[in-house]
Structures are given as structure tokens and as C-alpha cells.
Write a protein that holds these residues in place. Structure first.
Motif, mmCIF file in Angstrom:
data_model
loop_
_atom_site.group_PDB
_atom_site.id
_atom_site.type_symbol
_atom_site.label_atom_id
_atom_site.label_comp_id
_atom_site.label_asym_id
_atom_site.label_seq_id
_atom_site.Cartn_x
_atom_site.Cartn_y
_atom_site.Cartn_z
ATOM 1 N N GLY A 64 5.554 -1.432 -6.584
ATOM 2 C CA GLY A 64 6.047 -1.857 -5.374
ATOM 3 C C GLY A 64 4.865 -2.094 -4.465
ATOM 4 N N ILE A 65 5.083 -2.569 -3.337
ATOM 5 C CA ILE A 65 4.016 -2.937 -2.308
ATOM 6 C C ILE A 65 3.389 -1.797 -1.651
ATOM 7 N N ALA A 66 4.154 -0.638 -1.407
ATOM 8 C CA ALA A 66 3.495 0.370 -0.963
ATOM 9 C C ALA A 66 2.717 1.084 -1.745
ATOM 10 N N ALA A 67 3.116 1.300 -3.070
ATOM 11 C CA ALA A 67 2.510 1.888 -4.005
ATOM 12 C C ALA A 67 0.868 1.261 -4.376
ATOM 13 N N ASN A 68 1.248 -0.129 -4.618
ATOM 14 C CA ASN A 68 -0.165 -1.061 -4.879
ATOM 15 C C ASN A 68 -0.749 -0.697 -3.657
ATOM 16 N N ARG A 69 -0.401 -0.888 -2.516
ATOM 17 C CA ARG A 69 -1.298 -0.695 -1.212
ATOM 18 C C ARG A 69 -2.170 0.649 -1.204
ATOM 19 N N ARG A 70 -1.398 1.606 -1.611
ATOM 20 C CA ARG A 70 -1.939 2.842 -1.523
ATOM 21 C C ARG A 70 -3.060 3.114 -2.628
ATOM 22 N N VAL A 71 -2.805 2.334 -3.942
ATOM 23 C CA VAL A 71 -3.724 2.860 -4.992
ATOM 24 C C VAL A 71 -5.099 1.701 -4.678
ATOM 25 N N GLN A 72 -4.920 0.445 -3.923
ATOM 26 C CA GLN A 72 -5.944 -0.401 -3.684
ATOM 27 C C GLN A 72 -6.764 0.375 -2.627
ATOM 28 N N ARG A 73 -6.322 1.105 -1.601
ATOM 29 C CA ARG A 73 -7.041 1.958 -0.718
ATOM 30 C C ARG A 73 -7.714 2.838 -1.336
ATOM 31 N N ALA A 74 -7.227 3.417 -2.341
ATOM 32 C CA ALA A 74 -7.979 4.672 -2.941
ATOM 33 C C ALA A 74 -9.321 4.079 -3.800
ATOM 34 N N LEU A 75 -8.876 2.837 -4.527
ATOM 35 C CA LEU A 75 -10.020 2.079 -5.083
ATOM 36 C C LEU A 75 -11.053 1.749 -4.353
#
Length: 140
Positions: A64-75
Motif C-alpha cells: 500500500g502507498i502508506a506502507a511504502n512511503r513509511r519504509v521509504q522514509r526510514a530508508l
């Protein structure tokens, strides 16, 4: 390469275009093809390697977009913590018909650092280039 990865995924990753948004303009990378602009960017930064990673869609499964954005910010936070030059980028399907994913290009990242980040974020592969400016896919 790992034998557990389907040929369709391997082919898609090999055919993709990997963009790096560098200060002098966008650099478009293709796997196995020398790229003088990438080589020049690394030389200008005094770096001998580059790792290009995304955290989107771990395991090549649509998230999902929210999950992808969250992990991308962490990366991006993990990449920044390395203290190396980082540039935003984007992965594009080779045929233009497929998902696009934001990336981070980490200049000076070691092979070990790239593998560690790819594993941490569940990625099947990442792009790595030595100082010769020839990007390759690595399967951690």
C-alpha cells in the motif's frame, strides 16, 4: 543470483531504467551499460561506488502507498545516517508499463552497506556500481 527468484522478476529488474537526480541533471542507468555521467558524478564526489535502493514493495509484492512511503522514509534516514552523498532517484519499468518506485543513490556506499540495507528493507535486489560506472544488479 538467487535461484528462488522468478525469471519474470529478474527480466523486469534487468530491463528497468534507474534514474539518479544528480545536480547536473538526471542520469539514466541501464544494467550492464557503462554510464559516463555516473562515473563522473562518483569521481566528482571522490567515491568509488554507488548503491541504488528503494524500500518500496518489499519482496517485489505490491504494498500500500502508506506502507511504502513509511519504509521509504526510514530508508532515507538510514542512508543519510551513513554520512555519504545521497541523491534521490526513481526506478522505471523498461517498457514504461509498470510501477515506478522512488530510490536513493548512495555514493560511496560499500557492497556490504548496500546488501545490508537491501536485506533490512526486504528487497530482492539493488543496483550497485563500482568506479567504472557500470551498474549491475546484486541479489543480497
Amino acid at each position: 543470483m538467487r535461484s528462488d527468484i522468478p525469471d519474470t522478476i529478474v527480466s523486469a529488474f534487468q530491463a528497468a531504467r534507474y534514474l539518479v537526480f544528480a545536480p547536473a541533471g538526471t542520469i539514466t542507468l541501464r544494467i550492464g551499460r557503462h554510464n559516463p555521467a555516473l562515473q563522473g558524478l562518483m569521481a566528482a564526489q571522490g567515491c568509488l561506488s554507488t548503491a541504488i535502493l528503494t524500500a518500496y514493495n518489499p519482496g517485489a509484492r505490491q504494498a500500500g502507498i502508506a506502507a511504502n512511503r513509511r519504509v521509504q522514509r526510514a530508508l532515507l534516514q538510514d542512508a543519510s545516517a551513513l554520512g555519504l552523498p545521497c541523491y534521490y532517484g526513481r526506478n522505471l519499468a523498461g517498457d514504461g508499463d509498470g510501477p515506478t518506485e522512488p530510490t536513493v543513490a548512495i555514493l560511496g556506499a560499500s557492497l556490504r552497506q548496500g546488501c545490508g540495507l537491501a536485506r533490512r528493507y526486504g528487497q530482492l535486489a539493488f543496483v550497485f556500481s563500482k568506479e567504472d560506472g557500470v551498474p549491475e544488479l546484486l541479489w543480497p
